[in-house]
Design a protein around this motif. Structure first.
Motif, PDB file in Angstrom:
ATOM      1  N   PRO A 130      30.549  40.463  44.286  1.00 14.25           N
ATOM      2  CA  PRO A 130      31.593  41.109  45.230  1.00 14.25           C
ATOM      3  C   PRO A 130      32.788  40.329  45.433  1.00 14.25           C
ATOM      4  O   PRO A 130      34.000  41.203  45.618  1.00 14.25           O
ATOM      5  N   GLU A 131      32.851  39.155  44.976  1.00 11.02           N
ATOM      6  CA  GLU A 131      34.085  38.459  45.184  1.00 11.02           C
ATOM      7  C   GLU A 131      35.314  39.245  44.295  1.00 11.02           C
ATOM      8  O   GLU A 131      36.431  39.230  44.680  1.00 11.02           O
ATOM      9  N   LEU A 132      34.908  39.964  43.371  1.00 14.78           N
ATOM     10  CA  LEU A 132      35.822  40.596  42.253  1.00 14.78           C
ATOM     11  C   LEU A 132      36.509  41.639  43.155  1.00 14.78           C
ATOM     12  O   LEU A 132      37.673  42.069  42.949  1.00 14.78           O
ATOM     13  N   LEU A 133      36.016  42.243  44.095  1.00 15.81           N
ATOM     14  CA  LEU A 133      36.317  43.497  44.771  1.00 15.81           C
ATOM     15  C   LEU A 133      36.771  43.120  46.381  1.00 15.81           C
ATOM     16  O   LEU A 133      37.110  44.130  46.902  1.00 15.81           O
ATOM     17  N   GLN A 134      36.656  41.817  46.615  1.00 16.18           N
ATOM     18  CA  GLN A 134      37.025  41.380  47.946  1.00 16.18           C
ATOM     19  C   GLN A 134      38.402  40.989  47.982  1.00 16.18           C
ATOM     20  O   GLN A 134      38.947  40.479  49.061  1.00 16.18           O
ATOM     21  N   THR A 135      39.000  40.937  46.847  1.00 16.83           N
ATOM     22  CA  THR A 135      40.763  40.896  46.819  1.00 16.83           C
ATOM     23  C   THR A 135      41.522  41.862  46.387  1.00 16.83           C
ATOM     24  O   THR A 135      40.878  42.760  45.543  1.00 16.83           O
ATOM     25  N   ALA A 136      42.547  42.057  46.763  1.00 18.17           N
ATOM     26  CA  ALA A 136      43.366  43.305  46.304  1.00 18.17           C
ATOM     27  C   ALA A 136      43.994  42.931  44.975  1.00 18.17           C
ATOM     28  O   ALA A 136      44.925  43.550  44.556  1.00 18.17           O
ATOM     29  N   ASP A 137      43.545  42.037  44.348  1.00 17.47           N
ATOM     30  CA  ASP A 137      44.045  41.810  43.041  1.00 17.47           C
ATOM     31  C   ASP A 137      43.304  42.599  41.997  1.00 17.47           C
ATOM     32  O   ASP A 137      42.048  42.138  41.474  1.00 17.47           O
ATOM     33  N   LEU A 138      43.737  43.626  41.336  1.00 13.78           N
ATOM     34  CA  LEU A 138      42.851  44.850  40.718  1.00 13.78           C
ATOM     35  C   LEU A 138      42.653  44.151  39.300  1.00 13.78           C
ATOM     36  O   LEU A 138      43.677  43.970  38.654  1.00 13.78           O
ATOM     37  N   PRO A 139      41.433  44.017  38.791  1.00 10.18           N
ATOM     38  CA  PRO A 139      41.377  43.517  37.434  1.00 10.18           C
ATOM     39  C   PRO A 139      41.549  44.647  36.432  1.00 10.18           C
ATOM     40  O   PRO A 139      40.603  44.732  35.480  1.00 10.18           O
ATOM     41  N   PHE A 140      42.673  45.271  36.295  1.00 11.76           N
ATOM     42  CA  PHE A 140      43.074  46.359  35.454  1.00 11.76           C
ATOM     43  C   PHE A 140      44.196  45.901  34.780  1.00 11.76           C
ATOM     44  O   PHE A 140      45.192  45.300  35.104  1.00 11.76           O
TER      45      PHE A 140
ATOM     46  N   LEU B 108      34.983  44.653  51.232  1.00 16.05           N
ATOM     47  CA  LEU B 108      35.542  44.919  50.115  1.00 16.05           C
ATOM     48  C   LEU B 108      37.159  45.258  50.402  1.00 16.05           C
ATOM     49  O   LEU B 108      37.280  45.921  51.228  1.00 16.05           O
ATOM     50  N   ALA B 109      37.958  44.727  49.389  1.00 23.12           N
ATOM     51  CA  ALA B 109      39.237  45.209  49.463  1.00 23.12           C
ATOM     52  C   ALA B 109      39.399  46.561  48.853  1.00 23.12           C
ATOM     53  O   ALA B 109      40.504  47.303  49.174  1.00 23.12           O
ATOM     54  N   TRP B 110      38.739  46.826  47.920  1.00 23.71           N
ATOM     55  CA  TRP B 110      38.917  48.218  47.014  1.00 23.71           C
ATOM     56  C   TRP B 110      37.466  48.477  46.419  1.00 23.71           C
ATOM     57  O   TRP B 110      36.674  47.525  46.067  1.00 23.71           O
ATOM     58  N   VAL B 111      37.302  49.770  46.079  1.00 29.77           N
ATOM     59  CA  VAL B 111      36.306  50.611  45.430  1.00 29.77           C
ATOM     60  C   VAL B 111      37.082  51.419  44.385  1.00 29.77           C
ATOM     61  O   VAL B 111      38.273  51.954  44.739  1.00 29.77           O
ATOM     62  N   PRO B 112      36.294  51.994  43.387  1.00 24.14           N
ATOM     63  CA  PRO B 112      36.801  53.127  42.530  1.00 24.14           C
ATOM     64  C   PRO B 112      37.019  54.243  43.584  1.00 24.14           C
ATOM     65  O   PRO B 112      36.073  54.488  44.537  1.00 24.14           O
ATOM     66  N   TYR B 113      38.049  55.042  43.387  1.00 23.68           N
ATOM     67  CA  TYR B 113      38.400  56.367  44.456  1.00 23.68           C
ATOM     68  C   TYR B 113      37.533  57.329  43.935  1.00 23.68           C
ATOM     69  O   TYR B 113      37.839  58.032  43.053  1.00 23.68           O
ATOM     70  N   THR B 114      36.267  57.635  44.383  1.00 22.65           N
ATOM     71  CA  THR B 114      35.480  58.442  43.805  1.00 22.65           C
ATOM     72  C   THR B 114      35.719  59.742  44.120  1.00 22.65           C
ATOM     73  O   THR B 114      36.261  60.047  44.956  1.00 22.65           O
ATOM     74  N   GLY B 115      35.407  60.710  43.046  1.00 25.90           N
ATOM     75  CA  GLY B 115      35.515  62.180  43.410  1.00 25.90           C
ATOM     76  C   GLY B 115      34.197  62.764  43.715  1.00 25.90           C
ATOM     77  O   GLY B 115      33.146  62.143  43.578  1.00 25.90           O
ATOM     78  N   THR B 116      34.175  64.013  44.030  1.00 28.39           N
ATOM     79  CA  THR B 116      32.767  64.724  44.357  1.00 28.39           C
ATOM     80  C   THR B 116      32.064  64.610  42.887  1.00 28.39           C
ATOM     81  O   THR B 116      30.791  65.086  43.169  1.00 28.39           O
ATOM     82  N   ASP B 117      32.402  64.723  41.947  1.00 28.70           N
ATOM     83  CA  ASP B 117      31.621  64.566  40.537  1.00 28.70           C
ATOM     84  C   ASP B 117      31.552  63.444  39.812  1.00 28.70           C
ATOM     85  O   ASP B 117      31.175  63.500  38.813  1.00 28.70           O
ATOM     86  N   ARG B 118      32.159  62.423  40.275  1.00 29.20           N
ATOM     87  CA  ARG B 118      32.358  61.076  39.380  1.00 29.20           C
ATOM     88  C   ARG B 118      32.748  60.027  40.208  1.00 29.20           C
ATOM     89  O   ARG B 118      33.197  60.129  41.232  1.00 29.20           O
ATOM     90  N   MET B 119      32.257  58.789  39.589  1.00 31.19           N
ATOM     91  CA  MET B 119      32.721  57.440  40.108  1.00 31.19           C
ATOM     92  C   MET B 119      34.042  56.989  39.788  1.00 31.19           C
ATOM     93  O   MET B 119      34.819  56.761  40.734  1.00 31.19           O
ATOM     94  N   TRP B 120      34.557  57.211  38.620  1.00 27.76           N
ATOM     95  CA  TRP B 120      35.864  56.752  38.183  1.00 27.76           C
ATOM     96  C   TRP B 120      36.549  57.944  37.731  1.00 27.76           C
ATOM     97  O   TRP B 120      36.233  58.946  37.225  1.00 27.76           O
ATOM     98  N   SER B 121      37.839  57.793  37.930  1.00 22.69           N
ATOM     99  CA  SER B 121      38.912  58.940  37.471  1.00 22.69           C
ATOM    100  C   SER B 121      40.254  58.096  36.927  1.00 22.69           C
ATOM    101  O   SER B 121      40.435  56.967  37.587  1.00 22.69           O
ATOM    102  N   THR B 122      40.679  58.752  36.247  1.00 23.36           N
ATOM    103  CA  THR B 122      41.967  57.990  35.485  1.00 23.36           C
ATOM    104  C   THR B 122      43.031  58.947  35.081  1.00 23.36           C
ATOM    105  O   THR B 122      44.133  58.347  34.834  1.00 23.36           O
TER     106      THR B 122
END
Length: 283
Positions: A138-148, A216-230
């Motif tokens: 959880p800690e990884l998503l509880q900060t707005a420092d995105l690991p990308f 959580l500070a962030w999550v993947p912005y899910t679509g109707t058909d997927r978890m991840w979009s790029t």
């Protein structure tokens, strides 16, 4: 070198074949790894703030017809939902089983994180591959420092934030096929639980999960058909990191409760470096 190639009959294609970047996520596997298999011995199990008790279960049933598509709605054959949920019954309390699903949720998000188009360019994740299992908590998503290495993000409205929660932990299921979800161990276990429990028990469980989700500070912005979009997302509410980038990268939804926090890219040092991780560029 040409003489050696001709002597052994080796083709130029053999030498020109590129090896995929080892930092790429293995998101093409049929199923994500179980958190129990990667958790370090000294790492405690995740605990929920809200105790979940008195879960009522339905009699065991076998799925048939259209309901077979409930196996994460991806056509992977008839799921053993009883086994997916009952394996630990008697060993863990209701709260512990739900907490394990939530702990698994973070591991699956990281395991399913997108790679760049080129196999030689690695993953969009900035976390070294050898550190991902340990940091997937959880800690990884509880900060707005995105690991990308790059990202596009927007602050969600309250309605959008709830929409993402409902997609990750749905109350009802349909026959829409969703990319990523079908391979996620957490989702398979959650579906098994949802099918096995009563409506009231599921509602109580989802309330407990929502309490955790809202931290959580962030999550993947899910679509109707997927978890991840790029793919590049248009709209004035969307911003990109690093600034001036091409606009591509993982689409991220920011918790509306955290909208005043600066959003950055988190940079990780390589494992043999003496320094810890550091923050990257701020929007």
């Amino acid at each position: 070198m040409d003489d050696i190639r001709s002597s052994f009959g080796w083709s130029a294609a053999l030498f020109s074949k590129r090896i995929p970047n080892p930092e790429r996520t293995q998101n093409r596997k049929r199923k994500t790894r179980d958190v129990d298999d990667v958790r370090e011995p000294d790492r405690q199990r995740l605990r929920l703030d809200t105790e979940v008790r008195g879960i009522r279960y339905k009699p065991a049933v076998r799925l048939a017809g259209r309901d077979v598509d409930l196996h994460v709605l991806n056509g992977d054959g008839e799921p053993d939902l009883d086994g997916a949920w009952n394996d630990e019954r008697g060993e863990l309390t209701d709260s512990q089983r739900i907490a394990k699903i939530y702990e698994q949720f973070f591991l699956d998000i990281i395991q399913e994180a997108p790679n760049t188009k080129s196999a030689q360019d690695g993953s969009y994740l900035s976390i070294p591959a050898c550190m991902r299992n340990e940091l997937a908590r959880p800690e990884l998503l509880q900060t707005a420092d995105l690991p990308f290495t790059k990202a596009q993000y927007r602050v969600c409205t309250e309605k959008q934030w709830k929409m993402h929660f409902d997609r990750f932990f749905p109350e009802k299921f349909d026959n829409v096929k969703r990319q990523n979800f079908g391979k996620c161990t957490y989702y398979i276990q959650y579906v098994a639980f949802a099918v096995a429990t009563s409506t009231k028990s599921l509602a109580r469980t989802r309330r407990a999960l929502r309490v955790e989700f809202d931290k959580l500070a962030w999550v993947p912005y899910t679509g109707t058909d997927r978890m991840w979009s790029t793919g590049k997302v248009t709209g004035s509410e969307w911003k990109v990191l690093p600034r001036g980038g091409d606009g591509k990268g993982p689409a991220i939804g920011i918790n509306p409760r955290r909208q005043r926090e600066p959003v950055t890219l988190r940079v990780f040092d390589q494992p043999d470096s003496e320094e810890g991780d550091s923050e990257g560029e701020e929007e």
